[in-house]
Design an enzyme around this catalytic site. Structure first.
Site, PDB file in Angstrom:
ATOM      1  N   HIS A 289     -23.510  -7.481  26.780  1.00 31.39           N
ATOM      2  CA  HIS A 289     -22.841  -7.078  28.015  1.00 31.39           C
ATOM      3  C   HIS A 289     -23.412  -5.784  28.587  1.00 31.39           C
ATOM      4  O   HIS A 289     -23.084  -5.433  29.736  1.00 31.39           O
ATOM      5  CB  HIS A 289     -21.338  -6.897  27.774  1.00 31.39           C
ATOM      6  CG  HIS A 289     -20.560  -8.171  27.785  1.00 31.39           C
ATOM      7  ND1 HIS A 289     -20.594  -9.068  26.752  1.00 31.39           N
ATOM      8  CD2 HIS A 289     -19.714  -8.692  28.725  1.00 31.39           C
ATOM      9  CE1 HIS A 289     -19.804 -10.086  27.040  1.00 31.39           C
ATOM     10  NE2 HIS A 289     -19.263  -9.889  28.231  1.00 31.39           N
TER      11      HIS A 289
ATOM     12  N   THR B 294       0.823  -1.210   0.000  1.00 28.45           N
ATOM     13  CA  THR B 294       0.000   0.000   0.000  1.00 28.45           C
ATOM     14  C   THR B 294       0.855   1.258   0.000  1.00 28.45           C
ATOM     15  O   THR B 294       1.854   1.343   0.718  1.00 28.45           O
ATOM     16  CB  THR B 294      -0.923  -0.001   1.228  1.00 28.45           C
ATOM     17  OG1 THR B 294      -1.677  -1.217   1.249  1.00 28.45           O
ATOM     18  CG2 THR B 294      -1.878   1.175   1.185  1.00 28.45           C
ATOM     19  N   GLU B 295       0.409   2.242  -0.774  1.00 23.28           N
ATOM     20  CA  GLU B 295       1.084   3.533  -0.817  1.00 23.28           C
ATOM     21  C   GLU B 295       0.130   4.629  -0.346  1.00 23.28           C
ATOM     22  O   GLU B 295      -1.094   4.456  -0.400  1.00 23.28           O
ATOM     23  CB  GLU B 295       1.594   3.818  -2.225  1.00 23.28           C
ATOM     24  CG  GLU B 295       2.625   2.800  -2.675  1.00 23.28           C
ATOM     25  CD  GLU B 295       3.362   3.201  -3.943  1.00 23.28           C
ATOM     26  OE1 GLU B 295       2.967   4.205  -4.576  1.00 23.28           O
ATOM     27  OE2 GLU B 295       4.327   2.504  -4.300  1.00 23.28           O
TER      28      GLU B 295
ATOM     29  N   THR C 212       2.677  -3.712   8.315  1.00 23.59           N
ATOM     30  CA  THR C 212       2.692  -4.420   9.602  1.00 23.59           C
ATOM     31  C   THR C 212       4.066  -5.010   9.872  1.00 23.59           C
ATOM     32  O   THR C 212       4.727  -5.519   8.965  1.00 23.59           O
ATOM     33  CB  THR C 212       1.638  -5.533   9.595  1.00 23.59           C
ATOM     34  OG1 THR C 212       0.349  -4.948   9.385  1.00 23.59           O
ATOM     35  CG2 THR C 212       1.635  -6.284  10.912  1.00 23.59           C
TER      36      THR C 212
ATOM     37  N   GLY D   2     -23.782  -2.126  29.703  1.00 28.87           N
ATOM     38  CA  GLY D   2     -22.791  -1.122  30.058  1.00 28.87           C
ATOM     39  C   GLY D   2     -21.391  -1.678  30.205  1.00 28.87           C
ATOM     40  O   GLY D   2     -20.399  -1.005  29.881  1.00 28.87           O
TER      41      GLY D   2
ATOM     42  N   GLU E 190      -4.227 -14.345  -2.162  1.00 29.33           N
ATOM     43  CA  GLU E 190      -5.200 -15.405  -1.902  1.00 29.33           C
ATOM     44  C   GLU E 190      -4.955 -15.995  -0.511  1.00 29.33           C
ATOM     45  O   GLU E 190      -5.884 -16.163   0.289  1.00 29.33           O
ATOM     46  CB  GLU E 190      -5.110 -16.492  -2.969  1.00 29.33           C
ATOM     47  CG  GLU E 190      -5.545 -16.028  -4.358  1.00 29.33           C
ATOM     48  CD  GLU E 190      -5.419 -17.125  -5.399  1.00 29.33           C
ATOM     49  OE1 GLU E 190      -5.049 -18.275  -5.036  1.00 29.33           O
ATOM     50  OE2 GLU E 190      -5.689 -16.858  -6.587  1.00 29.33           O
TER      51      GLU E 190
ATOM     52  N   TRP F  72       1.009   1.666   6.122  1.00 26.30           N
ATOM     53  CA  TRP F  72       0.271   0.564   6.749  1.00 26.30           C
ATOM     54  C   TRP F  72       1.017  -0.766   6.608  1.00 26.30           C
ATOM     55  O   TRP F  72       0.432  -1.801   6.297  1.00 26.30           O
ATOM     56  CB  TRP F  72      -1.149   0.438   6.186  1.00 26.30           C
ATOM     57  CG  TRP F  72      -2.031   1.573   6.577  1.00 26.30           C
ATOM     58  CD1 TRP F  72      -2.545   2.533   5.765  1.00 26.30           C
ATOM     59  CD2 TRP F  72      -2.494   1.889   7.896  1.00 26.30           C
ATOM     60  NE1 TRP F  72      -3.285   3.434   6.490  1.00 26.30           N
ATOM     61  CE2 TRP F  72      -3.280   3.069   7.804  1.00 26.30           C
ATOM     62  CE3 TRP F  72      -2.320   1.298   9.151  1.00 26.30           C
ATOM     63  CZ2 TRP F  72      -3.882   3.659   8.914  1.00 26.30           C
ATOM     64  CZ3 TRP F  72      -2.929   1.887  10.251  1.00 26.30           C
ATOM     65  CH2 TRP F  72      -3.696   3.044  10.122  1.00 26.30           C
TER      66      TRP F  72
ATOM     67  N   GLU G 145      -6.071  -6.121   3.808  1.00 28.90           N
ATOM     68  CA  GLU G 145      -5.830  -7.097   2.723  1.00 28.90           C
ATOM     69  C   GLU G 145      -6.820  -6.902   1.572  1.00 28.90           C
ATOM     70  O   GLU G 145      -7.296  -7.868   0.968  1.00 28.90           O
ATOM     71  CB  GLU G 145      -5.919  -8.523   3.268  1.00 28.90           C
ATOM     72  CG  GLU G 145      -4.939  -9.478   2.611  1.00 28.90           C
ATOM     73  CD  GLU G 145      -3.527  -9.361   3.175  1.00 28.90           C
ATOM     74  OE1 GLU G 145      -2.638 -10.071   2.698  1.00 28.90           O
ATOM     75  OE2 GLU G 145      -3.305  -8.547   4.085  1.00 28.90           O
TER      76      GLU G 145
END
Length: 388
Positions: free
Chosen positions: A341, A127-128, A159, A343, A243, A157, A366
């Site tokens: 749940h 990614t750019e 990782t 609150g 994939e 981005w 992805e």
């Protein structure tokens, strides 16, 4: 029939070992690590010893290869404990498979043994800042000269960018090629002069594991850095790698969804209102029924894509379907877990708020889910229908 019944006895044992690791080592510390945004060094070291980074590496290179369905269930278990751990393994596995399918023997010998042990961990740089999901609109360029390649450009981005010793960099080696994908290559690059990890990006969830911006400014890569040794094949190679990546993201979504369902179910059995456990109230019971049904369907869709991949078939549509459905399911389950749940679902003292923060990553990571729908539609047309 248990989901594990589709695996061999050895693979069932591996999944069980990972489950025990998650229950005993991950769950007790995940909340604290997430809230402090601390890199899980000790857990990563345990994952190395378990062989988690060698699951796509053949034995001849020191790995412990498993089937893709087994890999799905391992990724689900890790994400059930803390999605960031599955993320630390995801891109690494894609790069291992890229090397295995497309790398030269010298590239395999150089990287795969160290990747199998986790000594070298790998990531992808696709990614750019201005490109997003349009991977053909790359601006990162690798210009060839007598000594190799000079790389200039930026990625975002990414990782594990700081801790990965190997980066599969998608770039243009022929900016004038028409169509554009014919000028795109994958370079295997390592940290060095000219490559700067400029900053860690702040995130809603997916804590602990860094996501960074990379800057290439006069970075030098050797002539043999091109994956497979031939320029212009990088776009097709990466599409194949995605994939696997999308199946893994679907598996992460399964883990987050399962954790949210398990916590919601436990809370609904323990919590009482109006003199009875809240699961007996129809509105809560309906949430639980829908959550369990959708999660089961998402798992079967993901395992179907995994089996098709192992059969050697093209699975861009199947992986896209799995990623699309599993990620949307995880997000809805996380929201409903917060509802159940009440609150407490909004409290940082309960893990459901973390699932609520982590789940959105899978709908955009992805390849966004909007892109997945485009992929699915295009394949439906090209294949002549779903079962053609």
């Amino acid at each position: 029939m248990s989901t594990l019944d589709i695996l061999s006895e050895d693979e069932r044992c591996i999944v069980g070992t990972v489950r025990d690791f998650v229950d005993k080592s991950v769950k007790p510390v995940a909340r604290e690590l997430d809230h402090s945004n601390t890199y899980p060094e000790a857990l990563i070291e345990q994952m190395k010893r378990l062989g988690a980074f060698g699951l796509a590496v053949p034995e001849e290179y020191g790995g412990t290869p498993v089937s893709t369905p087994c890999y799905v269930l391992i990724s689900e278990e890790l994400a059930r404990g803390w999605m960031s751990l599955a993320g630390a393994m995801g891109g690494h596995t894609v790069v291992a498979k890229l090397l295995l399918h497309f790398g030269t023997e010298e590239q395999k010998q150089r990287y795969l043994p160290k990747m199998a042990t986790g000594e070298v961990r790998a990531t992808m740089a696709l990614t750019e800042p201005g490109g997003g999901s349009d991977l053909q609109a790359l601006r990162t360029v690798a210009r060839k000269d007598a000594d190799g390649y000079e790389v200039d450009g930026a990625k975002t981005w990414i990782t594990n960018a700081r801790r990965s010793g190997l980066i599969a960099l998608l770039c243009k080696t022929d900016p004038d090629a028409a169509p554009a994908h014919r000028g795109i290559s994958l370079l295997l690059v390592e940290h060095g002069p000219g490559l700067t990890v400029s900053r860690d990006l702040p995130k809603l969830g997916y804590k602990g594991v860094e996501s960074c911006e990379l800057s290439f400014d006069g970075y030098r890569a050797p002539a043999d850095a091109v994956l497979g040794g031939v320029e212009g094949r990088g776009f097709a190679q990466m599409m194949k790698g995605l994939e696997t990546g999308r199946i893994q993201v679907a598996a992460r979504a399964l883990g987050v969804g399962r954790a949210a369902l398990e916590d919601a179910l436990a809370y609904a059995r323990q919590r009482e209102s109006f003199g009875r456990p809240i699961w007996k109230h129809q509105s809560i019971g309906n949430y639980l029924a829908d959550m369990a049904t959708a999660l089961t369907a998402a798992r079967q869709l993901t395992l179907y894509a995994a089996r098709e991949a192992d059969a050697g078939r093209r699975v861009d549509m199947e992986a896209g379907m799995a990623k699309l459905f599993a990620s949307e399911t995880a997000l809805q389950i996380a929201v409903n877990a917060v509802r159940i749940h009440g609150g407490y679902g909004y409290s940082t003292e309960f893990d459901v708020e973390r699932y609520f923060r982590d789940a959105p990553l899978m709908i955009v990571g992805e390849g966004t889910n909007e892109i997945q729908r485009n992929v699915i539609t295009r394949q439906l047309i090209e294949r002549g229908g779903l079962d053609a």
